[in-house]
Design an enzyme around this catalytic site. Structure first.
Site, PDB file in Angstrom:
ATOM      1  N   ASP A 116      -7.743   9.910  -3.936  1.00  0.00           N
ATOM      2  CA  ASP A 116      -7.392  10.920  -4.951  1.00  0.00           C
ATOM      3  C   ASP A 116      -7.657  10.344  -6.344  1.00  0.00           C
ATOM      4  O   ASP A 116      -6.720  10.021  -7.084  1.00  0.00           O
ATOM      5  CB  ASP A 116      -5.923  11.329  -4.794  1.00  0.00           C
TER       6      ASP A 116
ATOM      7  N   CYS B   4     -10.569  16.339  -8.412  1.00  0.00           N
ATOM      8  CA  CYS B   4     -10.082  17.258  -9.445  1.00  0.00           C
ATOM      9  C   CYS B   4     -11.176  17.551 -10.472  1.00  0.00           C
ATOM     10  O   CYS B   4     -10.898  18.140 -11.518  1.00  0.00           O
ATOM     11  CB  CYS B   4      -8.849  16.686 -10.142  1.00  0.00           C
TER      12      CYS B   4
END
Length: 399
Positions: free
Chosen positions: A300, A340
């Site tokens: 992430d 993201c």
């Protein structure tokens, strides 16, 4: 509002606005009819079609590629504290339906009708970001509306986003209401976390992965977990609470890891956790050489593609990360791969994972796809509001 200056669009350039989007690019404005240069950064204006029909009220920044952002289609609306109260009340109504506890993103920019604004709620502490010149100009109304509607104990202006440079704005952090005892405590999925609104990244917490972290916790019983780019331990702590046998958290920030360790202790799982300050690529290289194996690896990273021109370099970084993660997975392990970066589309990450699995001669399947939590609602006419994608991959030997 009739006294406001106007910006007029070129022929057929109002189609995006009529479809629901709120952005106007500088090359869409008829500058021969309505020059942009005379406008001050953040000044309000009436937006007109090429025929002179009023489409709404926007704030303008002539120095930005996105030179205007629509605030309202109601030409009679005053852009004042009352306007912000109405927008905040609507945003609050949704969040209170979604969550029983006051920990969430209250304002998510364009999706909540406040382009350029972000507000995160940590109980009675609110962190505000104004990322555009227009919202910076209006932030007094936003703060006043928050005080009137909710009366927070503390409000922090965390204006440190790199987006501000595109608007010609400086970065700063300021506590504008009340005293702040940092860090503050929040809850997510039954876990407790300490958050640093002043010194942490962005607002200090990332609510957007809330649902995917709950999924990970349910998969973690009895297994070894590697949490890369762990920040303050949001994924790792919840995996440990889910029953993980061990969790390694890796991040480049010593301050973030100290808070992650505190969060482990706060939840009674510190004895299962290890906190490693290291470059993620170097950690993966060393883990591979030492033949370390994990049952789950969470990838992430922060946004590796911030601008469209960085796509090629960014895609290669994502490929290397996921390849390194797969190399330290035990047979039959799970890769949780997230991005993201808006400029890395969901289909692109899908294909990157497929290609990486094939190049390593592994059988890779997706058993779950995730996105941003519902306190980051997606505006159907504004694809830029749909940025987060997560793939849960089961990876085994080739068929």
């Amino acid at each position: 509002m009739s006294q406001l200056p106007s910006i007029r669009l070129k022929k057929n350039e109002e189609r995006r606005l009529r479809g629901g989007h709120s952005w106007i690019f500088s090359n869409e404005v008829d500058v021969s009819a309505t020059p942009l240069k005379p406008f001050g950064a953040g000044e309000l204006a009436i937006v007109e079609s090429w025929r002179g029909q009023a489409l709404g009220v926007a704030y303008v920044n002539p120095a930005s590629l996105i030179c205007a952002r629509l605030l309202t289609r109601d030409l009679h609306a005053g852009i004042d504290r009352i306007f912000f109260e109405r927008r905040l009340r609507r945003a609050l109504q949704l969040r209170e339906r979604l969550y029983s506890r006051p920990y969430y993103r209250l304002v998510y920019g364009e999706s909540d009708g406040l382009p350029g604004a972000v507000v995160d709620r940590f109980g009675d502490v609110f962190v505000v970001q104004t990322n555009t010149a227009g919202m910076e100009t209006l932030q007094g109304h936003l703060i006043a509306a928050l005080e009137t509607l909710i009366s927070p104990r503390s409000i922090v202006l965390k204006n440190t986003s790199s987006l501000r440079a595109l608007e010609g704005l400086e970065t700063y952090t300021s506590v504008v209401r009340g005293a702040l005892e940092s860090p503050v405590e929040i809850e997510e999925n039954g876990a407790r976390f300490l958050v640093d609104p002043v010194g942490g990244q962005k607002t200090g917490w990332f609510f957007d992965h809330r649902e995917s972290r709950a999924v990970l916790a349910k998969l973690s019983n009895g297994i070894r977990v590697l949490d890369l780019f762990s920040y303050t331990g949001a994924w790792g702590v919840q995996a440990a609470l889910g029953g993980a046998a061990s969790v390694d958290c890796v991040d480049g920030s010593e301050a973030a890891l100290r808070l992650a360790e505190e969060n482990g202790g706060l939840n009674g799982v510190a004895d299962k956790m290890r906190f490693v300050k290291d470059d993620v690529f170097e950690f993966l290289k060393r883990a591979r050489e030492e033949r370390q194996r994990y049952d789950v690896v969470v990838v992430d990273p922060p946004a590796l593609i911030k601008r469209k021109k960085d796509v090629g370099q960014g895609v290669e970084a994502y490929r290397r990360l996921n390849q390194g993660a797969i190399q330290v997975l035990a047979p039959g392990g799970i890769l949780v791969s997230a991005s993201c970066s808006f400029h890395l589309q969901r289909e692109s990450l899908h294909d990157l994972l497929r290609a990486t699995g094939r190049s390593m001669d592994r059988h890779l399947v997706f058993f779950r796809r995730g996105g941003q939590a519902p306190d980051h609602p997606v505006h159907p006419a504004i694809p830029e509001t749909d940025y987060l994608k997560t793939f849960f991959c089961h990876i085994g030997e080739t068929l």
